[in-house]
Design a protein around this motif. Structure first.
Motif, PDB file in Angstrom:
ATOM      1  N   VAL A   1       8.899  24.516  -4.753  1.00  0.00           N
ATOM      2  CA  VAL A   1       7.557  25.088  -4.902  1.00  0.00           C
ATOM      3  C   VAL A   1       7.198  25.901  -3.665  1.00  0.00           C
ATOM      4  CG1 VAL A   1       5.118  24.598  -5.292  1.00  0.00           C
ATOM      5  CG2 VAL A   1       6.852  23.209  -6.415  1.00  0.00           C
ATOM      6  N   ALA A   2       7.528  25.392  -2.497  1.00  0.00           N
ATOM      7  CA  ALA A   2       7.287  26.162  -1.278  1.00  0.00           C
ATOM      8  C   ALA A   2       8.176  27.400  -1.248  1.00  0.00           C
ATOM      9  CB  ALA A   2       7.546  25.301  -0.046  1.00  0.00           C
TER      10      ALA A   2
ATOM     11  N   GLY B   1       6.788  29.643  -4.470  1.00  0.00           N
ATOM     12  CA  GLY B   1       5.379  29.581  -4.861  1.00  0.00           C
ATOM     13  C   GLY B   1       4.750  30.872  -5.343  1.00  0.00           C
TER      14      GLY B   1
ATOM     15  N   SER C   1      -1.399  21.310  -2.109  1.00  0.00           N
ATOM     16  CA  SER C   1      -1.660  22.725  -1.811  1.00  0.00           C
ATOM     17  C   SER C   1      -1.522  23.007  -0.323  1.00  0.00           C
ATOM     18  CB  SER C   1      -3.076  23.102  -2.254  1.00  0.00           C
ATOM     19  OG  SER C   1      -3.223  22.940  -3.645  1.00  0.00           O
ATOM     20  N   THR C   2      -2.040  22.101   0.481  1.00  0.00           N
ATOM     21  CA  THR C   2      -1.979  22.302   1.931  1.00  0.00           C
ATOM     22  C   THR C   2      -0.533  22.237   2.419  1.00  0.00           C
ATOM     23  OG1 THR C   2      -4.145  21.278   2.127  1.00  0.00           O
ATOM     24  CG2 THR C   2      -2.860  21.494   4.154  1.00  0.00           C
TER      25      THR C   2
ATOM     26  N   VAL D   1       2.216  22.993   0.757  1.00  0.00           N
ATOM     27  CA  VAL D   1       2.927  24.203   0.339  1.00  0.00           C
ATOM     28  C   VAL D   1       2.474  25.410   1.167  1.00  0.00           C
ATOM     29  CG1 VAL D   1       3.216  25.840  -1.561  1.00  0.00           C
ATOM     30  CG2 VAL D   1       3.385  23.374  -1.991  1.00  0.00           C
ATOM     31  N   GLY D   2       1.167  25.580   1.281  1.00  0.00           N
ATOM     32  CA  GLY D   2       0.651  26.727   2.021  1.00  0.00           C
ATOM     33  C   GLY D   2       1.081  26.703   3.475  1.00  0.00           C
ATOM     34  N   THR D   3       1.031  25.540   4.084  1.00  0.00           N
ATOM     35  CA  THR D   3       1.403  25.432   5.500  1.00  0.00           C
ATOM     36  C   THR D   3       2.865  25.795   5.702  1.00  0.00           C
ATOM     37  OG1 THR D   3      -0.205  23.657   5.814  1.00  0.00           O
ATOM     38  CG2 THR D   3       1.528  23.876   7.479  1.00  0.00           C
TER      39      THR D   3
ATOM     40  N   GLN E   1       4.803  27.636   3.917  1.00  0.00           N
ATOM     41  CA  GLN E   1       5.034  29.070   3.698  1.00  0.00           C
ATOM     42  C   GLN E   1       4.534  29.916   4.857  1.00  0.00           C
ATOM     43  OE1 GLN E   1       3.692  30.759   0.072  1.00  0.00           O
ATOM     44  NE2 GLN E   1       4.777  29.277  -1.178  1.00  0.00           N
ATOM     45  N   LEU E   2       3.341  29.636   5.304  1.00  0.00           N
ATOM     46  CA  LEU E   2       2.808  30.435   6.423  1.00  0.00           C
ATOM     47  C   LEU E   2       3.656  30.184   7.674  1.00  0.00           C
ATOM     48  CD1 LEU E   2      -1.078  30.380   6.126  1.00  0.00           C
ATOM     49  CD2 LEU E   2       0.647  31.633   4.842  1.00  0.00           C
TER      50      LEU E   2
ATOM     51  N   ARG F   1       6.821  29.454   7.788  1.00  0.00           N
ATOM     52  CA  ARG F   1       8.079  30.195   7.638  1.00  0.00           C
ATOM     53  C   ARG F   1       7.866  31.684   7.899  1.00  0.00           C
ATOM     54  NH1 ARG F   1      10.237  26.882   2.300  1.00  0.00           N
ATOM     55  NH2 ARG F   1      11.353  25.261   3.471  1.00  0.00           N
TER      56      ARG F   1
ATOM     57  N   ALA G   1      -1.428  21.162  10.746  1.00  0.00           N
ATOM     58  CA  ALA G   1      -1.628  20.606   9.405  1.00  0.00           C
ATOM     59  C   ALA G   1      -1.270  19.121   9.372  1.00  0.00           C
ATOM     60  CB  ALA G   1      -0.794  21.376   8.393  1.00  0.00           C
TER      61      ALA G   1
END
Lengths: 193, 193
Positions: free
Chosen positions: A110-111, A114, A157-158, A160-162, A164-165, A167, A182
DNA sequence: TGTACATCAGTGAACGCGCGTTCACTGATGTAC
DNA sequence: TGTACATCAGTGAACGCGCGTTCACTGATGTAC
């Protein structure tokens, strides 16, 4: 007892494994038939004896990547729990680890995909949505009994978002600072031990 | 006073605008030279009078999409603030709105491309990292004076992750439930008004 | 156990198509006098 | 103001390449007797 897999089944599985890693490393568009076959030690001509189309491979690879990433995460969570960490802390520290930051191709699908998931064919979209629900369910399992589904959604959500950002910022001080921020925010709020 | 743009500059800008939308709608791999030129009302042959390569277009489109998304978000935040909302609430409710869920091609470029950013050429990666820092800075501006950079990072990560997972679940009850969960969690924690 | 044959997994050449890129050319815009 | 010429933006045909897909063939594995 399970019958042992035929040569054909073994090969099929090997192709899917290679594709599941390529999918996370390169994205949907980065999975090429010839490339995957070559990495599986075969020539590209044999591909269509195993799959009706490249899309069919993607569907299997996506499901495989989901199981694969969840299994790896499960093992790491268990290890940390064995050392006395709470389930939630074990999840957060595993998911937001420097290792997971670098290890895209074996990590959470998912990460890894996404932002591309909603652009795929209906079949792949449906399977992608399943992967998202699976991640939320995994988070839910690590919450204490009074944890709500809404909390699980927000934590997922946090996570996955963390990742990705981080990376995108890179496997350097900036990316690691984002992970650290995070981790402590999530643990302070949901695991006040 | 600014000199008015030449015909060439106007066309160049139009191509970049079209590409910036295509980029968010279709991802990096989904931006085709011929397609973009056609949408800009031109034939593909003239492309290389404007850009040295497709990659150069992507770089300009990414920067444009960043400004574009930030400008739209800025306008919506201002509207909500004019109605008396706090800056943070205005940001959270705008970013995690049903509108933004559906409106990929005009929305936040970090949400639209998050998982693909770290796979691009070094130039595009650097520009992508800039977009991430821009989003974090935007969040930071909406925080009260005592807000920390770490809080801004975590909120930005949650916003991006939530929007992506919601888009994967679809613009339906599931996706909207995810948005709602994140809105109330973020506001409860950071905007206890 | 050995031989003949059928089945099956994989090979490698070839195909059609789309895409990024190049280039000779055209028609319009602007400039010199 | 009008004419001749230069510049410039955009056109459209053509190219090479990579990729998904097809297919006739090969060599190995398994089965019948």
């Amino acid at each position: 007892m399970p019958t042992q897999p035929s040569r054909r089944e073994t090969t099929h599985e090997r192709i899917v494994e290679v594709a599941a890693r390529a999918l996370r490393r390169n994205g949907y568009a980065g999975v090429g038939v010839a490339d995957v076959m070559k990495q599986a030690g075969l020539t590209h001509g044999g591909f269509y004896a195993h799959f009706p189309s490249r899309d069919a491979l993607l569907a299997e690879a996506l499901a495989h990547a989901g199981r694969d990433g969840a299994a790896l995460m499960g093992r790491r969570i268990s290890q940390r729990q064995a050392r006395g960490q709470s389930a939630l802390r074990a999840l957060v520290e595993s998911y937001l680890s420097d290792t997971h930051l670098r290890e895209v191709e074996g990590g959470c699908v998912v990460a890894a995909l996404g932002s591309e998931m909603h652009r795929q064919t209906p079949e792949l979209q449906a399977s992608s949505a399943e992967r998202v629900r699976g991640l939320i369910a995994l988070v839910q399992q690590t919450l204490p009994a009074q944890g709500t589904p809404e909390q699980a959604m927000v934590i997922a959500s946090t996570l996955v978002g963390t990742l990705q950002l981080a990376r995108t910022l890179g496997a350097n001080a900036q990316g690691r600072a984002l992970l650290a921020a995070a981790r402590s925010a999530l643990l302070a709020q949901y695991d006040p031990a």
